[in-house]
Design a protein around this motif. Structure first.
Motif, mmCIF file in Angstrom:
data_model
loop_
_atom_site.group_PDB
_atom_site.id
_atom_site.type_symbol
_atom_site.label_atom_id
_atom_site.label_comp_id
_atom_site.label_asym_id
_atom_site.label_seq_id
_atom_site.Cartn_x
_atom_site.Cartn_y
_atom_site.Cartn_z
ATOM 1 N N VAL A 124 1.579 7.385 2.490
ATOM 2 C CA VAL A 124 1.437 8.778 2.898
ATOM 3 C C VAL A 124 1.103 9.643 1.681
ATOM 4 C CG1 VAL A 124 2.563 10.739 4.037
ATOM 5 C CG2 VAL A 124 3.104 8.391 4.744
ATOM 6 N N LEU A 125 1.709 9.306 0.548
ATOM 7 C CA LEU A 125 1.496 10.086 -0.677
ATOM 8 C C LEU A 125 1.691 9.175 -1.872
ATOM 9 C CD1 LEU A 125 1.200 12.917 -2.110
ATOM 10 C CD2 LEU A 125 3.702 12.985 -2.111
ATOM 11 N N GLU A 126 0.819 9.315 -2.855
ATOM 12 C CA GLU A 126 0.944 8.626 -4.142
ATOM 13 C C GLU A 126 0.516 9.608 -5.221
ATOM 14 O OE1 GLU A 126 -0.750 4.648 -6.542
ATOM 15 O OE2 GLU A 126 -1.439 5.127 -4.511
ATOM 16 N N ARG A 127 1.412 9.839 -6.176
ATOM 17 C CA ARG A 127 1.120 10.851 -7.187
ATOM 18 C C ARG A 127 1.756 10.449 -8.518
ATOM 19 N NH1 ARG A 127 2.104 17.436 -6.664
ATOM 20 N NH2 ARG A 127 2.104 17.901 -8.897
ATOM 21 N N TYR A 128 1.082 10.816 -9.620
ATOM 22 C CA TYR A 128 1.551 10.474 -10.957
ATOM 23 C C TYR A 128 1.677 11.717 -11.822
ATOM 24 C CZ TYR A 128 0.414 5.757 -9.473
ATOM 25 O OH TYR A 128 0.361 4.572 -8.771
ATOM 26 N N GLY A 129 2.554 11.635 -12.833
ATOM 27 C CA GLY A 129 2.764 12.740 -13.761
ATOM 28 C C GLY A 129 3.021 12.235 -15.160
ATOM 29 N N ASN A 130 3.095 13.146 -16.110
ATOM 30 C CA ASN A 130 3.410 12.835 -17.509
ATOM 31 C C ASN A 130 2.470 11.814 -18.136
ATOM 32 O OD1 ASN A 130 5.602 14.613 -17.739
ATOM 33 N ND2 ASN A 130 7.032 13.104 -16.917
ATOM 34 N N GLY A 131 1.240 11.754 -17.631
ATOM 35 C CA GLY A 131 0.262 10.844 -18.208
ATOM 36 C C GLY A 131 0.301 9.433 -17.658
ATOM 37 N N GLN A 132 1.214 9.149 -16.735
ATOM 38 C CA GLN A 132 1.274 7.798 -16.174
ATOM 39 C C GLN A 132 0.041 7.509 -15.344
ATOM 40 O OE1 GLN A 132 4.994 6.119 -14.979
ATOM 41 N NE2 GLN A 132 4.164 5.264 -13.091
ATOM 42 N N GLN A 133 -0.400 6.238 -15.402
ATOM 43 C CA GLN A 133 -1.538 5.755 -14.631
ATOM 44 C C GLN A 133 -1.074 4.655 -13.674
ATOM 45 O OE1 GLN A 133 -4.572 7.250 -14.944
ATOM 46 N NE2 GLN A 133 -3.532 8.620 -16.390
ATOM 47 N N PRO A 134 -1.838 4.395 -12.603
ATOM 48 C CA PRO A 134 -1.401 3.386 -11.627
ATOM 49 C C PRO A 134 -1.141 2.006 -12.225
ATOM 50 C CG PRO A 134 -3.153 4.720 -10.689
ATOM 51 C CD PRO A 134 -3.031 5.131 -12.126
ATOM 52 N N ARG A 135 -1.813 1.628 -13.306
ATOM 53 C CA ARG A 135 -1.613 0.300 -13.890
ATOM 54 C C ARG A 135 -0.409 0.230 -14.823
ATOM 55 N NH1 ARG A 135 -4.489 -3.964 -14.296
ATOM 56 N NH2 ARG A 135 -4.084 -4.177 -16.549
ATOM 57 N N ASP A 136 0.186 1.353 -15.156
ATOM 58 C CA ASP A 136 1.318 1.345 -16.079
ATOM 59 C C ASP A 136 2.529 0.676 -15.447
ATOM 60 O OD1 ASP A 136 -0.138 2.665 -18.003
ATOM 61 O OD2 ASP A 136 0.665 4.649 -17.518
ATOM 62 N N ARG A 181 2.578 15.568 8.863
ATOM 63 C CA ARG A 181 4.004 15.886 8.883
ATOM 64 C C ARG A 181 4.511 16.177 7.472
ATOM 65 N NH1 ARG A 181 4.003 11.633 12.563
ATOM 66 N NH2 ARG A 181 5.048 10.173 11.127
ATOM 67 N N LEU A 182 4.020 15.397 6.509
ATOM 68 C CA LEU A 182 4.428 15.645 5.131
ATOM 69 C C LEU A 182 3.866 16.974 4.631
ATOM 70 C CD1 LEU A 182 5.969 14.389 2.741
ATOM 71 C CD2 LEU A 182 3.771 13.498 1.940
ATOM 72 N N GLU A 183 2.626 17.252 4.926
ATOM 73 C CA GLU A 183 2.016 18.515 4.502
ATOM 74 C C GLU A 183 2.712 19.716 5.133
ATOM 75 O OE1 GLU A 183 -2.096 18.143 5.433
ATOM 76 O OE2 GLU A 183 -2.476 16.645 3.864
ATOM 77 N N LEU A 184 3.162 19.571 6.370
ATOM 78 C CA LEU A 184 3.893 20.644 7.024
ATOM 79 C C LEU A 184 5.215 20.908 6.306
ATOM 80 C CD1 LEU A 184 4.209 22.654 9.357
ATOM 81 C CD2 LEU A 184 5.222 20.793 10.715
ATOM 82 N N ALA A 185 5.907 19.848 5.927
ATOM 83 C CA ALA A 185 7.165 20.009 5.201
ATOM 84 C C ALA A 185 6.930 20.678 3.850
ATOM 85 C CB ALA A 185 7.842 18.656 5.005
ATOM 86 N N MET A 186 5.824 20.356 3.216
ATOM 87 C CA MET A 186 5.504 20.966 1.925
ATOM 88 C C MET A 186 5.139 22.439 2.090
ATOM 89 S SD MET A 186 3.383 17.740 0.323
ATOM 90 C CE MET A 186 2.721 18.686 -1.050
ATOM 91 N N SER A 187 4.349 22.732 3.095
ATOM 92 C CA SER A 187 3.918 24.119 3.284
ATOM 93 C C SER A 187 5.066 25.017 3.736
ATOM 94 C CB SER A 187 2.779 24.181 4.304
ATOM 95 O OG SER A 187 3.224 23.746 5.592
ATOM 96 N N SER A 188 6.064 24.445 4.415
ATOM 97 C CA SER A 188 7.202 25.232 4.884
ATOM 98 C C SER A 188 8.266 25.421 3.808
ATOM 99 C CB SER A 188 7.839 24.546 6.095
ATOM 100 O OG SER A 188 8.455 23.324 5.708
ATOM 101 N N GLY A 189 8.090 24.738 2.682
ATOM 102 C CA GLY A 189 9.057 24.847 1.601
ATOM 103 C C GLY A 189 10.143 23.805 1.626
ATOM 104 N N ALA A 190 10.168 22.965 2.654
ATOM 105 C CA ALA A 190 11.185 21.917 2.717
ATOM 106 C C ALA A 190 10.993 20.903 1.595
ATOM 107 C CB ALA A 190 11.142 21.214 4.075
ATOM 108 N N LEU A 191 9.752 20.728 1.182
ATOM 109 C CA LEU A 191 9.425 19.839 0.064
ATOM 110 C C LEU A 191 8.526 20.605 -0.901
ATOM 111 C CD1 LEU A 191 8.603 16.409 1.789
ATOM 112 C CD2 LEU A 191 10.499 16.867 0.233
#
Length: 424
Positions: free
Chosen positions: A127-139, A94-104
């Motif tokens: 459902v989703l876990e994502r990091y950016g700007n160099g952040q790591q899960p332990r930060d 469901r999340l991937e569908l929203a992303m592929s349709s442009g809703a997300l």
């Protein structure tokens, strides 16, 4: 934005952000990913107590603040980590569908809103876990004013236990505040930001209340010739009353510090001590948290809590599940029900900050009643959102260069609404 019976007031995060931006000049030629790299780092890449709040240094400092400012550890306990399981294929589809349709548009959202970490849960599963700007899960990322909602949760727990009386006055717990703004406010009025404080938010006056608060909290440094209060508690005693309490929601950050002081007096322990003992140790967290302290060791209640993204999600999911997490009861269901009910929406000023919909503020949490979303909001892209009708949790950690724009708040609100809708 105008306040009934008051002067023109900007949103508090805009004011605070402007103060932060008015700090040490931005080193525009410094790559955020080069900060604190090298032995020693080059001078322009060193994050200090003077520049940590300003771009580009905040990209590093927001997730390494324990290396810049004094802190108090919030112990995770000796128990095993409670795992966060992956969601089933249907939720991910469901999340991937929203992303592929442009809703997300996840990539654009991360880029445009300076997202450091995002986790989406459905039914307590990732459902989703994502990091950016160099952040790591332990930060451990500072959560800014999301910490207010944690303090509000602690206060609700103490009320449930009979340790704190919401109908008593602030002066009953903190006699030192008898003569100021807060003495004749009730505990409930403090919890729901219904205290009328004569709070000067003039940014270009180094002696104004907003600047004095930041000096006392260790978030700013007074210029030469300006005498600052030596601590948060000393500063709180300087604030005076404006109008009668209880009339309108009035977001004043020092009010949350007063709540922290009340909790400490009622419980005989600082708010973070209670949070650690009664809540955090029961979550099966992956890592110790920490909270900023002022020069006298006072644990900041208004925004100094730092957690990993996953541990913030554990706390949020526990609230979503009415106090249950990992197969055990962490909070009484009545405590969470009181939080989810929100405050008195009649006290929310229509059109406040340009928000549309029916809102209230209670127990230091926001409730958007027409959308059935419970939220805790931080000034620079940190937030927790809980779908009250569908068991969806969204936790964000960010490092916005400024808080008032360009479009950060609106983009986040749109993303959260689309994510919750996609996972219904």
């Amino acid at each position: 934005m105008s306040r009934p019976g008051g002067k023109l007031r900007m949103a508090p995060w805009v004011l605070l952000s402007a103060l932060m931006a008015a700090g040490p000049a931005r080193a525009a030629d410094v790559d955020p990913q080069s900060l604190m790299q090298g032995f020693p780092p080059p001078p322009e890449a060193i994050v200090t107590a003077a520049n940590w709040r300003t771009p580009p240094y905040q990209v590093w400092s927001f997730r390494h603040l324990e290396q810049v400012r004094p802190t108090r550890t919030v112990f995770r306990g000796e128990g095993p980590v409670v795992p966060l399981e992956a969601a089933d294929e249907g939720a991910r589809n469901r999340l991937e569908l929203a992303m592929s349709s442009g809703a997300l548009d996840l990539d654009a959202f991360f880029r445009d809103n300076h997202v450091d970490g995002l986790i989406l849960l459905k039914g307590g599963k990732v459902v989703l876990e994502r990091y950016g700007n160099g952040q790591q899960p332990r930060d451990r990322h500072i959560m800014m004013s999301v910490g207010k909602s944690v303090v509000g949760t602690v206060a609700e727990l103490l009320i449930h236990d009979g340790v704190l009386d919401e109908n008593k006055y602030v002066r009953d717990y903190v006699p030192e505040l008898q003569a100021g703004a807060f003495g004749d406010a009730t505990v409930r009025q403090v919890m729901d930001m219904l205290v009328s404080v004569d709070y000067d938010e003039t940014l270009d006056d180094p002696r104004s209340d907003v600047n004095q608060f930041l000096y006392a909290a260790g978030l700013g440094q007074p210029p030469a010739g300006v005498v600052a209060a030596p601590s948060l508690y000393a500063f709180l005693k300087t604030l005076g009353k404006k109008d009668e309490h209880g009339q309108f929601f009035d977001y004043v950050t020092p009010t949350s510090e007063v709540l922290g002081w009340i909790v400490a007096r009622a419980a005989g322990a600082n708010w973070a001590d209670v949070f650690e003992e009664r809540i955090y140790r029961a979550l099966g967290a992956e890592r110790d948290a920490f909270v900023l302290v002022d020069d006298e060791g006072t644990q900041t209640a208004a925004g100094g809590l730092a957690l990993t993204l996953r541990d913030a999600a554990r706390f949020a999911q526990m609230i979503s599940d009415d106090g249950m997490f990992g197969g055990r009861r962490v909070l009484p269901a009545e405590v969470v029900a009181r939080i989810k009910a929100g405050g008195d929406s009649r006290r929310w000023r229509e059109g406040l900050w340009g928000w549309t919909g029916k809102y209230s503020y209670g127990s230091q949490w926001y409730v958007q009643h027409d959308a059935a979303i419970l939220s805790a909001l931080g000034i620079h892209g940190q937030s927790v959102h809980i779908g009250l009708d569908n068991d969806v949790v969204v936790v964000l950690q960010g490092s916005w260069p400024v808080a008032g724009g360009p479009g950060y708040w609106d983009r986040r609100a749109a993303f959260v609404a689309a994510a919750i809708s996609a996972l219904e």
